[in-house]
Design an enzyme around this catalytic site. Structure first.
Site, PDB file in Angstrom:
ATOM      1  N   GLY A  14       0.781  -1.224   0.000  1.00 32.79           N
ATOM      2  CA  GLY A  14       0.000   0.000   0.000  1.00 32.79           C
ATOM      3  C   GLY A  14       0.811   1.270   0.000  1.00 32.79           C
ATOM      4  CB  THR A  15       3.554   2.488  -0.512  1.00 29.68           C
ATOM      5  OG1 THR A  15       3.348   2.351   0.860  1.00 29.68           O
ATOM      6  CG2 THR A  15       4.602   3.538  -0.745  1.00 29.68           C
ATOM      7  CB  THR A  16       2.940   5.617  -5.011  1.00 30.89           C
ATOM      8  OG1 THR A  16       1.614   5.173  -5.158  1.00 30.89           O
ATOM      9  CG2 THR A  16       3.593   5.766  -6.361  1.00 30.89           C
TER      10      THR A  16
END
Lengths: 233, 197
Positions: A14-16
């Site tokens: 869950g991230t960029t």
């Protein structure tokens, strides 16, 4: 002859996170959303952690795992710098990250992008994905939001950008990922590292470009409502 | 069997390389592999070198988990370094490297902690050509032409048909390029950038 076992699809993280080299240094970028399931636990987290004065790391995947790895690497690098008598190189930092990731691959779930500047090789970006592979790249993307950016970077990336072009690219890319990835959101943080030092920047939603189907943000609907129209019967 | 021994259970691969194809030709060995690293179904990395020279006489090509390949390279680095330290005029050739790797792979398999790779070892020492393969469960053999992964099914039939003892360098390269082209068409994890040594 070879094992055709089902290669389980990689865990989506869950991230960029993004790391980009430019002519003179590197730019690291990340979103700021930490989620536990569907709830957003922290909407302003800082995913770009400092390892040394000249090397930073973008963290993705399990928040706990990525934090502990970067804490250990910071500790080892600190000792290494004292013994070496000069700033550690980016390659050493990246390899320490790799060692921890590889030797504990059964327990850890974290993908990291190590970026920094040293006087020998200039700006460098190393990707250390799940499993502990180490890959030096001119740019690296990671996290669940990165799925939406492969095509974008294939088209928009070019060698030898200036510092501002690079930071613009990173800002644009993270905000595109935030637009489409539910697990990425919040603000865009960037860190620029070059021979002159480190600059941290912060871009809230209203300073980012708008994409398809997005509307300009306002404090209240009332600000844009004119005189209410009479009801037609 | 696996109860409580979680840390020693079989892993699964994350970043993987696809096939490696290699042949003996008149003057030595030719090996080819594409430069892709797949992450599940995404073609994530497109510039990974999967063919590396080992010492003075050998080429090592790997498919499978790239992090395990990088670890194998470090083991071999140590092996070659120690060998050079003897400074006795002898150096490890492809047969020796193949044997060493076979032992490493088989022992890891016995401990249920395999290095998730299929390796191709090729080289020439004292005029003698050698081409061998070892995989993650310890199966090893040597032959005139070898391939890993899908290459076994797609490339080896071509090689069985068209290989001969006296291929020139150009003929060998053309043959390998033909195999790599078929792999690009038919292997979804292939990319269109190759290394040929």
């Amino acid at each position: 002859m070879d094992h055709n076992t089902d290669i389980s699809a990689p865990h989506s993280m869950g991230t960029t996170i993004i790391g980009v080299t430019y002519n003179g240094g590197v730019v690291l970028g990340a979103d700021s959303r930490t989620s536990t399931g569907v709830y957003v636990a922290n909407r302003a987290s800082d995913k770009i952690s400092q390892l040394t004065d000249n090397v930073y790391v973008c963290r993705s995947g399990s928040a706990a795992d990525s934090q502990i790895v970067s804490d250990y690497v910071r500790y080892f690098l600190h000792q290494h710098t004292i013994q070496l008598g000069q700033p550690a190189t980016v390659k050493v930092a990246a390899n320490l990250v790799r060692l921890l990731s590889y030797n504990n691959k059964n327990f850890l779930e974290t993908g990291l992008i190590v970026g920094g500047w040293d006087k020998y090789e200039g700006g460098q970006i190393y990707g250390v994905p799940l499993g502990g592979t180490i890959v030096q790249q001119p740019f690296a993307i990671g996290g669940s939001g990165s799925s939406y950016l492969y095509g974008f970077f294939d088209q928009a990336w070019k060698e030898g950008m200036t510092k501002d072009e690079a930071e613009d690219l990173v800002k644009k890319a993270v905000s595109l990922a935030i637009a489409r990835d539910g697990a990425s959101g919040g603000v865009v943080r960037t860190v620029i590292i070059n021979s002159e030092g480190v600059t941290r920047n912060f871009y809230p939603g209203d300073q980012l470009p708008l994409w398809h189907e997005e509307l300009e943000s306002h404090n209240s609907l009332l600000d844009i409502l004119g005189a209410p129209e009479p009801m037609s019967i | 069997m696996g109860s409580g021994a979680d840390s020693e259970r079989t892993l699964y691969p994350y970043v993987t390389g696809s096939s490696v194809v290699a042949i003996k030709y008149k003057d030595g060995i030719l090996m080819a592999a594409d430069m892709g690293g797949s992450y599940g179904s995404t073609l994530r990395y497109k510039s990974i070198e999967r063919l590396k020279p080992i010492g003075k006489h050998t080429l090592l090509g790997a498919s499978g988990e790239i992090s395990d390949f990088q670890e194998i390279l470090r083991f071999l680095d140590e092996l070659i370094l120690n060998d050079n330290m003897w400074d006795d005029g002898n150096s490890l050739g492809p047969k020796e490297v193949h044997n060493y790797l076979t032992r490493v792979m088989y022992n890891r398999r016995n401990k249920f902690n395999p290095l998730w790779n299929s390796l191709v070892i090729g080289g020439v020492k004292n005029g003698q050509k050698y081409l061998g393969m070892v995989n993650m469960i310890g199966i090893n053999f040597n032959d005139n032409h070898v391939a890993t992964g899908l290459g076994n099914h797609l490339a080896r039939p071509i090689l069985r048909d068209e290989w001969n003892e006296n291929l020139t360098f150009e003929e060998g390269v053309k043959l390998l390029e033909k195999c790599m082209r078929v792999l690009l068409y038919r292997d979804r994890s292939a990319v269109n950038k190759i290394q040929l040594k």
